[in-house]
Write an enzyme that holds these catalytic residues in place. Structure first.
Site, short mmCIF file in Angstrom:
data_model
loop_
_atom_site.label_atom_id
_atom_site.label_comp_id
_atom_site.label_asym_id
_atom_site.label_seq_id
_atom_site.Cartn_x
_atom_site.Cartn_y
_atom_site.Cartn_z
CE LYS A 186 -0.34 -0.34 5.05
NZ LYS A 186 -1.20 -0.81 6.18
CE1 TYR A 188 12.96 31.88 4.45
CE2 TYR A 188 13.22 29.51 4.15
CZ TYR A 188 12.94 30.76 3.64
OH TYR A 188 12.62 30.87 2.32
CG MET A 210 9.79 23.78 -0.28
SD MET A 210 8.84 24.80 -1.41
CE MET A 210 7.73 25.64 -0.29
NE ARG A 254 -6.33 0.26 11.37
CZ ARG A 254 -5.14 0.10 10.81
NH1 ARG A 254 -4.26 1.09 10.81
NH2 ARG A 254 -4.80 -1.04 10.25
C1 LIG Z 1 -0.44 -1.83 6.86
C2 LIG Z 1 -1.01 -3.10 7.31
C3 LIG Z 1 -0.20 -4.24 7.45
C4 LIG Z 1 1.30 -4.17 7.37
O1 LIG Z 1 1.78 -3.71 8.61
P1 LIG Z 1 3.35 -3.53 8.91
O2 LIG Z 1 3.40 -3.06 10.31
O3 LIG Z 1 3.82 -2.47 7.95
O4 LIG Z 1 4.00 -4.83 8.68
C5 LIG Z 1 -0.81 -5.45 7.74
N1 LIG Z 1 -2.15 -5.52 7.90
C6 LIG Z 1 -2.96 -4.44 7.82
C7 LIG Z 1 -4.42 -4.61 8.04
C8 LIG Z 1 -2.42 -3.20 7.53
O5 LIG Z 1 -3.22 -2.13 7.46
#
Ligand SMILES: *Cc1c(COP(=O)(O)O)cnc(C)c1O
Length: 381
Positions: A45, A268, A316, A143
Site C-alpha cells: 500500500k 530562516y 523547503m 479501527r
Molecule cells: C499496513 C497493514 C499491514 C502491514 O503492517 P506492517 O506493520 O507495515 O508490517 C498489515 N495488515 C494491515 C491490516 C495493515 O493495514
C-alpha cells in the site's frame, strides 16, 4: 558497469537508492520464520511505503511472492496492471460502486463490516455467482473489522455469509511492536474465539500477523502473514537490534560550503546562532522532499563516517549542516551526505523527527533521483 551514476550526473538535490536485493532478502527472512506451507504475503500500500510499487511488487513476485495487499481499490487496479497473475487483496474493502470493478479484475476485497458483507452477498445473489472476499474481524484494535455485535449477528444467522466465496479471515494487531504489551495476547484470544464461534471462519485460512506480529512467535502466524514495514527495512519491534537488511539510502548533495563566524545566524528565523568559527554546508533536500521540518536543529547526517548536525531550520528545498569537524577536502560542493544510510537508518531519522519510520518512508518526496538496485546485483546485507 555500476548502475549508480555519480552524484553530480544528476541535477536532483538528493539521490534515493532502493536496494531490491535487500527487499527480497527481507521477504525471504520473514517467510523463513513462518511454518512450512504458510504464506508470506507482501503489503505494498501507499506506493510500497513510498519506495515505488512498480519496482517493489515485481521484484517480490520474481522472488516467489504471490499474495499482495493494498489499502485502496485504485492501488489494486494499478497493481493488477503490473502483476496479472498475483493474488491481490484490498484492506479497505469494497463500496457498491467499486465491487464489480474489483471482481472484474480478480481483486479480493477485505469486508470490514456487516453492511459490506450484506452488499457483497446481495451482489452475489444478483449475479448468480459467489463473490470472493475476505472478512476482517476486529480483535481489539477498534479501527477496521467486524465488531462484537456484528460477530454475534453472523453467529446467530450464518446465512448472512451465503454467496461469499470466503478466502481469508483476518485481524490486525495494535501493539505487536512492543513484545511485552498484554494487548497482543488478548487480541490473539479474541481472534481465536471469533473463528471458533463461526464455522465459516474456522473453515478458511487465517491471517493475523503484520511485520511485528511475525516476531511474536508461531502462535501469531496462522496461515498467512502480511508484513509491510519490515520488508522495507524498518525495525519490526522495539526490543532488539533491527534484523532487517537496509533497503533505503537517501543522499543529499552539498550545493555550497561557507565559513561563518560569530555573530552570525543560519537559515530562516535565524534559528541557529553560530558560537565560533564554523563551516556550514548547504544540502539540496528539504521538507518538500519529506525531510521533515521537525528535524530543525535536531537531525543528523553522515559525511562518510562523520556525524554532522542539521543547524537552523529545515527549509523547503534545503538544509544546512555544520561540517566544521569534517576535513575540508570532504565537505565540498558536489559531495553527498547520507541522510538515511548505513549509520543512520530511517528509524533513527524518524526518532530525531519525533515520528515513526513508516512516516519517513511514505513521505519521501518525488524530486529525488531514484536508483533501483536490481535484486540479483545487490550484495547480501
Ligand atoms: C499496513 C497493514 C499491514 C502491514 O503492517 P506492517 O506493520 O507495515 O508490517 C498489515 N495488515 C494491515 C491490516 C495493515 O493495514
Amino acid at each position: 558497469m555500476s548502475p549508480e551514476p555519480s552524484a553530480t550526473e544528476s541535477l536532483a538535490g538528493g539521490i534515493l537508492r532502493i536496494d531490491l536485493g535487500a527487499l527480497v532478502a527481507n521477504w525471504r527472512l520473514l517467510k523463513g520464520k513462518l511454518a512450512k506451507g504458510a504464506t508470506c504475503a507482501a503489503v505494498v500500500k501507499a506506493d510500497a511505503y513510498g519506495l515505488g510499487m512498480a519496482e517493489v511488487a515485481p521484484a517480490l513476485y520474481q522472488a516467489g511472492c504471490r499474495v499482495f495487499f493494498v489499502a485502496l481499490a485504485e492501488e489494486a487496479f494499478a497493481l493488477r496492471a503490473l502483476l496479472p497473475d498475483a493474488e491481490i487483496h484490498v484492506f479497505s474493502g469494497a463500496t457498491d460502486a467499486s465491487l464489480s470493478e474489483l471482481l472484474r479484475h480478480g481483486i479480493i476485497p477485505v469486508l470490514n463490516s456487516l453492511p459490506q458483507i450484506d452488499a457483497a452477498t446481495a451482489h452475489a445473489k444478483a449475479r448468480g455467482k459467489p463473490v470472493a472476499a475476505d472478512v476482517h474481524v476486529d480483535s481489539g484494535m477498534n479501527r477496521l473489522g467486524l465488531e462484537a455485535s456484528e460477530l454475534a449477528a453472523i453467529a446467530s444467522a450464518p446465512a448472512r455469509l451465503a454467496g461469499l466465496d470466503l478466502r481469508l479471515v483476518m485481524s490486525h494487531l495494535a501493539c505487536a511492536d512492543e513484545p511485552a504489551h498484554p494487548l497482543s495476547a488478548q487480541q490473539l484470544a479474541a481472534f481465536k474465539a471469533a473463528r471458533a464461534r463461526i464455522p465459516a471462519f474456522a473453515a478458511v485460512p487465517a491471517s493475523f500477523a503484520n511485520s511485528a506480529g511475525i516476531f511474536l512467535g508461531a502462535d501469531y502466524h496462522f496461515d498467512l502473514a502480511r508484513p509491510g514495514a519490515a520488508l522495507y527495512g524498518l525495525k519490526p519491534h522495539n526490543s532488539a537490534p533491527n534484523p532487517m537488511a537496509q533497503v533505503v539510502r537517501l543522499q543529499g548533495k552539498i550545493l555550497q560550503v561557507r565559513d561563518v563566524d560569530t555573530p552570525m545566524t543560519v537559515g530562516y528565523g535565524a534559528a541557529h546562532r553560530v558560537t565560533g568559527k564554523a563551516r556550514i554546508a548547504t544540502v539540496g533536500v528539504g521538507y518538500a522532499d519529506g525531510y521533515r521540518q521537525s528535524l530543525t536543529n535536531r537531525g543528523h547526517a553522515y559525511l562518510g563516517d562523520i556525524r554532522v548536525p542539521v543547524v537552523g531550520r529545515v527549509s523547503m528545498d534545503l538544509i544546512a549542516l555544520d561540517v566544521s569537524q569534517v576535513p575540508a577536502a570532504l565537505a565540498v560542493p558536489g559531495a553527498v551526505v547520507d541522510l538515511i544510510g548505513p549509520h543512520h537508518d530511517a528509524d533513527a531519522l524518524a526518532g530525531e523527527a519525533q515520528t515513526i519510520g513508516y512516516e519517513i518512508l511514505t513521505g519521501l518526496g518525488r524530486r529525488f533521483h531514484r536508483i533501483y538496485v536490481p535484486a540479483k546485483e545487490s550484495q547480501p546485507a
